[in-house]
Write a protein that holds these residues in place. Structure first.
Motif, PDB file in Angstrom:
ATOM      1  N   ILE A 156      -2.952  26.410  21.264  1.00 18.96           N
ATOM      2  CA  ILE A 156      -3.280  27.120  20.033  1.00 18.96           C
ATOM      3  C   ILE A 156      -4.548  26.560  19.396  1.00 18.96           C
ATOM      4  O   ILE A 156      -5.428  27.305  18.952  1.00 18.96           O
ATOM      5  CB  ILE A 156      -2.091  27.057  19.059  1.00 18.96           C
ATOM      6  N   GLY A 157      -4.651  25.233  19.399  1.00 23.05           N
ATOM      7  CA  GLY A 157      -5.802  24.598  18.767  1.00 23.05           C
ATOM      8  C   GLY A 157      -7.126  24.946  19.422  1.00 23.05           C
ATOM      9  O   GLY A 157      -8.172  24.919  18.762  1.00 23.05           O
ATOM     10  N   GLN A 158      -7.112  25.284  20.725  1.00 19.23           N
ATOM     11  CA  GLN A 158      -8.355  25.657  21.416  1.00 19.23           C
ATOM     12  C   GLN A 158      -9.138  26.715  20.656  1.00 19.23           C
ATOM     13  O   GLN A 158     -10.377  26.708  20.648  1.00 19.23           O
ATOM     14  CB  GLN A 158      -8.031  26.186  22.822  1.00 19.23           C
ATOM     15  N   CYS A 159      -8.419  27.646  20.019  1.00 18.80           N
ATOM     16  CA  CYS A 159      -9.063  28.780  19.353  1.00 18.80           C
ATOM     17  C   CYS A 159      -9.399  28.510  17.894  1.00 18.80           C
ATOM     18  O   CYS A 159     -10.047  29.335  17.247  1.00 18.80           O
ATOM     19  CB  CYS A 159      -8.168  30.019  19.436  1.00 18.80           C
ATOM     20  N   LEU A 160      -8.939  27.384  17.357  1.00 16.12           N
ATOM     21  CA  LEU A 160      -9.116  27.105  15.942  1.00 16.12           C
ATOM     22  C   LEU A 160     -10.263  26.146  15.660  1.00 16.12           C
ATOM     23  O   LEU A 160     -10.643  25.968  14.498  1.00 16.12           O
ATOM     24  CB  LEU A 160      -7.819  26.531  15.350  1.00 16.12           C
ATOM     25  N   VAL A 161     -10.808  25.537  16.721  1.00 16.72           N
ATOM     26  CA  VAL A 161     -11.918  24.597  16.558  1.00 16.72           C
ATOM     27  C   VAL A 161     -13.122  25.333  15.972  1.00 16.72           C
ATOM     28  O   VAL A 161     -13.471  26.430  16.398  1.00 16.72           O
ATOM     29  CB  VAL A 161     -12.273  23.952  17.911  1.00 16.72           C
ATOM     30  N   HIS A 162     -13.740  24.716  14.982  1.00 16.38           N
ATOM     31  CA  HIS A 162     -14.917  25.268  14.297  1.00 16.38           C
ATOM     32  C   HIS A 162     -14.624  26.614  13.621  1.00 16.38           C
ATOM     33  O   HIS A 162     -15.491  27.490  13.571  1.00 16.38           O
ATOM     34  CB  HIS A 162     -16.086  25.443  15.264  1.00 16.38           C
ATOM     35  N   THR A 163     -13.390  26.803  13.138  1.00 13.83           N
ATOM     36  CA  THR A 163     -13.064  28.013  12.379  1.00 13.83           C
ATOM     37  C   THR A 163     -12.483  27.604  11.030  1.00 13.83           C
ATOM     38  O   THR A 163     -12.187  26.432  10.784  1.00 13.83           O
ATOM     39  CB  THR A 163     -12.034  28.892  13.113  1.00 13.83           C
ATOM     40  N   GLU A 201     -17.946  15.412  30.796  1.00 15.46           N
ATOM     41  CA  GLU A 201     -18.943  15.021  29.795  1.00 15.46           C
ATOM     42  C   GLU A 201     -18.219  15.050  28.465  1.00 15.46           C
ATOM     43  O   GLU A 201     -18.211  16.050  27.763  1.00 15.46           O
ATOM     44  CB  GLU A 201     -20.145  15.953  29.854  1.00 15.46           C
ATOM     45  N   VAL A 202     -17.596  13.920  28.152  1.00 14.49           N
ATOM     46  CA  VAL A 202     -16.677  13.851  27.018  1.00 14.49           C
ATOM     47  C   VAL A 202     -17.460  13.521  25.747  1.00 14.49           C
ATOM     48  O   VAL A 202     -18.286  12.594  25.744  1.00 14.49           O
ATOM     49  CB  VAL A 202     -15.592  12.789  27.255  1.00 14.49           C
ATOM     50  N   LYS A 203     -17.187  14.266  24.682  1.00 11.78           N
ATOM     51  CA  LYS A 203     -17.826  13.956  23.402  1.00 11.78           C
ATOM     52  C   LYS A 203     -16.883  14.292  22.260  1.00 11.78           C
ATOM     53  O   LYS A 203     -15.930  15.063  22.419  1.00 11.78           O
ATOM     54  CB  LYS A 203     -19.138  14.715  23.245  1.00 11.78           C
ATOM     55  N   VAL A 204     -17.161  13.692  21.120  1.00 15.49           N
ATOM     56  CA  VAL A 204     -16.349  13.930  19.936  1.00 15.49           C
ATOM     57  C   VAL A 204     -17.028  14.992  19.076  1.00 15.49           C
ATOM     58  O   VAL A 204     -18.253  14.989  18.909  1.00 15.49           O
ATOM     59  CB  VAL A 204     -16.126  12.629  19.134  1.00 15.49           C
ATOM     60  N   LEU A 205     -16.229  15.917  18.565  1.00 11.71           N
ATOM     61  CA  LEU A 205     -16.693  16.915  17.600  1.00 11.71           C
ATOM     62  C   LEU A 205     -16.095  16.515  16.255  1.00 11.71           C
ATOM     63  O   LEU A 205     -14.912  16.737  15.994  1.00 11.71           O
ATOM     64  CB  LEU A 205     -16.229  18.312  18.016  1.00 11.71           C
ATOM     65  N   GLN A 206     -16.899  15.889  15.436  1.00 10.28           N
ATOM     66  CA  GLN A 206     -16.387  15.278  14.210  1.00 10.28           C
ATOM     67  C   GLN A 206     -15.935  16.340  13.206  1.00 10.28           C
ATOM     68  O   GLN A 206     -16.677  17.264  12.869  1.00 10.28           O
ATOM     69  CB  GLN A 206     -17.442  14.384  13.580  1.00 10.28           C
ATOM     70  N   GLY A 207     -14.674  16.200  12.764  1.00  8.78           N
ATOM     71  CA  GLY A 207     -14.131  17.079  11.727  1.00  8.78           C
ATOM     72  C   GLY A 207     -14.058  18.538  12.119  1.00  8.78           C
ATOM     73  O   GLY A 207     -14.111  19.418  11.257  1.00  8.78           O
ATOM     74  N   ALA A 208     -13.883  18.826  13.413  1.00  3.60           N
ATOM     75  CA  ALA A 208     -14.015  20.201  13.891  1.00  3.60           C
ATOM     76  C   ALA A 208     -12.744  21.040  13.762  1.00  3.60           C
ATOM     77  O   ALA A 208     -12.786  22.243  14.007  1.00  3.60           O
ATOM     78  CB  ALA A 208     -14.458  20.188  15.356  1.00  3.60           C
ATOM     79  N   LEU A 209     -11.626  20.418  13.386  1.00  5.09           N
ATOM     80  CA  LEU A 209     -10.369  21.169  13.292  1.00  5.09           C
ATOM     81  C   LEU A 209      -9.704  20.893  11.943  1.00  5.09           C
ATOM     82  O   LEU A 209      -9.571  19.736  11.526  1.00  5.09           O
ATOM     83  CB  LEU A 209      -9.414  20.751  14.415  1.00  5.09           C
ATOM     84  N   ARG A 210      -9.282  21.971  11.277  1.00  9.66           N
ATOM     85  CA  ARG A 210      -8.572  21.855  10.015  1.00  9.66           C
ATOM     86  C   ARG A 210      -7.071  21.811  10.319  1.00  9.66           C
ATOM     87  O   ARG A 210      -6.542  22.681  11.017  1.00  9.66           O
ATOM     88  CB  ARG A 210      -8.896  23.029   9.094  1.00  9.66           C
ATOM     89  N   VAL A 211      -6.367  20.807   9.795  1.00  9.03           N
ATOM     90  CA  VAL A 211      -4.960  20.601  10.096  1.00  9.03           C
ATOM     91  C   VAL A 211      -4.188  20.371   8.791  1.00  9.03           C
ATOM     92  O   VAL A 211      -4.661  19.656   7.895  1.00  9.03           O
ATOM     93  CB  VAL A 211      -4.759  19.382  11.024  1.00  9.03           C
ATOM     94  N   MET A 212      -2.984  20.963   8.702  1.00  9.00           N
ATOM     95  CA  MET A 212      -2.118  20.715   7.559  1.00  9.00           C
ATOM     96  C   MET A 212      -1.383  19.393   7.760  1.00  9.00           C
ATOM     97  O   MET A 212      -0.798  19.148   8.825  1.00  9.00           O
ATOM     98  CB  MET A 212      -1.131  21.860   7.376  1.00  9.00           C
ATOM     99  N   VAL A 213      -1.423  18.544   6.724  1.00  6.89           N
ATOM    100  CA  VAL A 213      -0.869  17.198   6.829  1.00  6.89           C
ATOM    101  C   VAL A 213      -0.022  16.896   5.584  1.00  6.89           C
ATOM    102  O   VAL A 213      -0.176  17.532   4.544  1.00  6.89           O
ATOM    103  CB  VAL A 213      -1.983  16.150   6.972  1.00  6.89           C
ATOM    104  N   ALA A 267      -3.431  33.091  19.090  1.00  9.63           N
ATOM    105  CA  ALA A 267      -4.223  32.318  18.132  1.00  9.63           C
ATOM    106  C   ALA A 267      -5.619  32.899  17.976  1.00  9.63           C
ATOM    107  O   ALA A 267      -6.149  32.986  16.861  1.00  9.63           O
ATOM    108  CB  ALA A 267      -4.293  30.859  18.579  1.00  9.63           C
ATOM    109  N   ARG A 268      -6.221  33.308  19.085  1.00  5.87           N
ATOM    110  CA  ARG A 268      -7.556  33.917  19.022  1.00  5.87           C
ATOM    111  C   ARG A 268      -7.517  35.207  18.198  1.00  5.87           C
ATOM    112  O   ARG A 268      -8.409  35.471  17.380  1.00  5.87           O
ATOM    113  CB  ARG A 268      -8.057  34.208  20.439  1.00  5.87           C
ATOM    114  N   GLU A 269      -6.488  35.987  18.408  1.00  9.78           N
ATOM    115  CA  GLU A 269      -6.317  37.225  17.635  1.00  9.78           C
ATOM    116  C   GLU A 269      -6.143  36.916  16.150  1.00  9.78           C
ATOM    117  O   GLU A 269      -6.687  37.621  15.284  1.00  9.78           O
ATOM    118  CB  GLU A 269      -5.095  37.981  18.168  1.00  9.78           C
ATOM    119  N   ALA A 270      -5.391  35.854  15.842  1.00  5.52           N
ATOM    120  CA  ALA A 270      -5.165  35.481  14.445  1.00  5.52           C
ATOM    121  C   ALA A 270      -6.473  35.083  13.766  1.00  5.52           C
ATOM    122  O   ALA A 270      -6.735  35.477  12.618  1.00  5.52           O
ATOM    123  CB  ALA A 270      -4.159  34.334  14.370  1.00  5.52           C
ATOM    124  N   VAL A 271      -7.302  34.322  14.455  1.00  9.74           N
ATOM    125  CA  VAL A 271      -8.598  33.936  13.894  1.00  9.74           C
ATOM    126  C   VAL A 271      -9.449  35.181  13.641  1.00  9.74           C
ATOM    127  O   VAL A 271     -10.070  35.323  12.576  1.00  9.74           O
ATOM    128  CB  VAL A 271      -9.324  32.957  14.842  1.00  9.74           C
TER     129      VAL A 271
END
Length: 298
Positions: free
Chosen positions: A78-85, A285-297, A55-59
Motif C-alpha cells: 500500500i505504501g508504494q503508492c503513497l510516497v510523495h503524496t 542503488e539504495v538511497k533514502v527519501l527523507q520525509g517522503a511518506l506521511r504516517v499516522m502515529v 491504494a493508487r486509486e485512492a490517491v
C-alpha cells in the motif's frame, strides 16, 4: 465546520494472524471510528497486487488516509503508492512481526490502533528506495534474512516461536554470500552472512540488527554481518536479542544517505523486502527519501 476526511481501509482477508478479529473489523470500525472526523470505505483484496491498485486509486481520488490492515507486506504494498503524496498511511497491525508498526509505537490491539487514527496525528517518515520506484519502509537485504523468510513461510501457524524455529533452521541451511558494497566512494569486497539496509530498527517481534535506526534522521543503517563460524551463532543471537550489536565482532554498521550493492555477474538476487521475497537482477542503488511518506502515529 471542518470537512470530514475520507479514509479507506484495505483488508487482506487471508493474510496474517487474528483472522477472527479481522472478520469483525468492519463492525469495530462502524462502532469505534470517529464519524465526526471521517467518512470511510472498506475494500478487500482479491489477488496479489490488488492492495497496490486500490491504494493508487485512492490517491487518484483524493482519499486523505489509506489504512493497511495486515503486516509489513501489506504496508509495503500500500505504501508504494503513497510516497510523495498528500495521502497518509495508517496501520492496523494484523501481521506476524509488525515491524514498522512496532517501531512507530502503534498498538497491536485493533481498538487501540483505531484510536490512533481517531487522534489524527500525522508525521513524515523516511523511505528507502532500492531501485527506481521500488520502496522499502523497514528493511531490504540478502543472505541469512532471506533464508529466514523462506523457512517462516512454511509455517502454517505464525508467531514468535515459529520465527525462532525459522531463524535456527535458516542458519543451519544458509550459505555465505560474496558481494561488493559501495559506500562513500569506497568499494568493499566481502563474504557475508547477511547484508541488510535498514530504515526502521527491526524486522518484527522487537528483533532487529539496527537498534538505533530512526525513521526521521535522513539516513539508512547499512548492516553487514561478515562470515563467521557456526559455533558463534547462539552467542550472536543472544547479543542481537539484547540489542547489544557492539558485542558481535563480525558486525559492521554504516550510516549513509545512499549506497550500492554491486551485482557483477548479473545473476538474480533473492531480496527480502519488508519481510517479503523478491527476485531482482541488477545492482541495488539504495538511497533514502527523507520525509517522503506521511504516517499516522500515536
Amino acid at each position: 465546520m471542518n470537512q470530514k476526511k475520507r479514509i479507506l481501509f484495505i483488508i487482506n482477508p487471508i493474510s496474517g494472524i487474528r483472522r477472527r478479529q479481522k472478520q469483525r473489523l468492519p463492525e469495530l470500525i462502524v462502532q469505534y471510528l470517529d464519524r465526526t472526523k471521517y467518512t470511510f470505505a472498506i475494500r478487500y483484496t482479491e489477488y496479489a497486487g490488488h492492495a497496490t491498485e486500490l491504494a493508487r486509486e485512492a490517491v487518484h481520488n483524493g482519499v486523505d488516509v489509506v489504512v493497511a490492515v495486515g503486516g509489513d507486506g501489506s504496508v509495503n504494498e500500500i505504501g508504494q503508492c503513497l510516497v510523495h503524496t498528500n495521502t497518509a498511511l495508517a496501520i492496523l497491525p494484523f501481521g506476524s512481526g509488525n515491524g514498522l508498526a512496532r517501531h512507530l509505537g502503534i498498538p497491536l490491539n485493533a481498538l487501540q490502533a483505531l484510536q490512533v487514527i481517531n487522534q489524527g496525528k500525522v508525521k513524515n517518515i523516511d523511505v528507502g528506495e532500492f531501485a527506481p520506484g521500488k520502496y522499502f519502509f523497514s528493511n531490504v537485504g540478502v543472505g541469512f534474512a532471506v533464508t529466514v523468510v523462506k523457512w517462516f513461510e512454511h509455517h502454517k501457524v505464525r508467531g514468535f516461536l515459529s520465527y525462532v524455529v525459522a531463524v535456527v533452521r535458516a542458519f543451519t541451511n544458509s550459505q555465505p554470500l560474496r558481494l561488493k558494497l559501495a559506500v562513500d566512494e569506497k568499494i568493499m569486497d566481502k563474504e557475508v552472512t547477511l547484508l541488510n539496509v535498514c530504515n526502521s530498527n527491526q524486522y518484527g517481534y522487537n528483533v532487529g540488527l539496527a537498534p538505533d535506526a530512526r525513521l526521521d534522521d535522513g539516513l539508512l543503517d547499512v548492516v553487514v554481518l561478515n562470515k563467521f563460524s557456526r559455533w558463534r551463532f547462539p552467542w550472536y543471537a543472544i547479543c542481537i536479542l539484547l540489542k547489544k550489536t557492539a558485542w558481535v565482532p563480525h558486525y559492521e554498521l554504516y550510516l549513509v544517505k545512499d549506497c550500492r550493492v554491486l551485482n557483477e555477474d548479473k545473476q538474480y538476487w533473492t531480496l527480502q523486502v519488508d519481510g517479503e521475497l523478491e527476485k531482482f537482477r541488477y545492482d541495488w542503488e539504495v538511497k533514502v527519501l527523507q520525509g517522503a511518506l506521511r504516517v499516522m502515529v500515536p
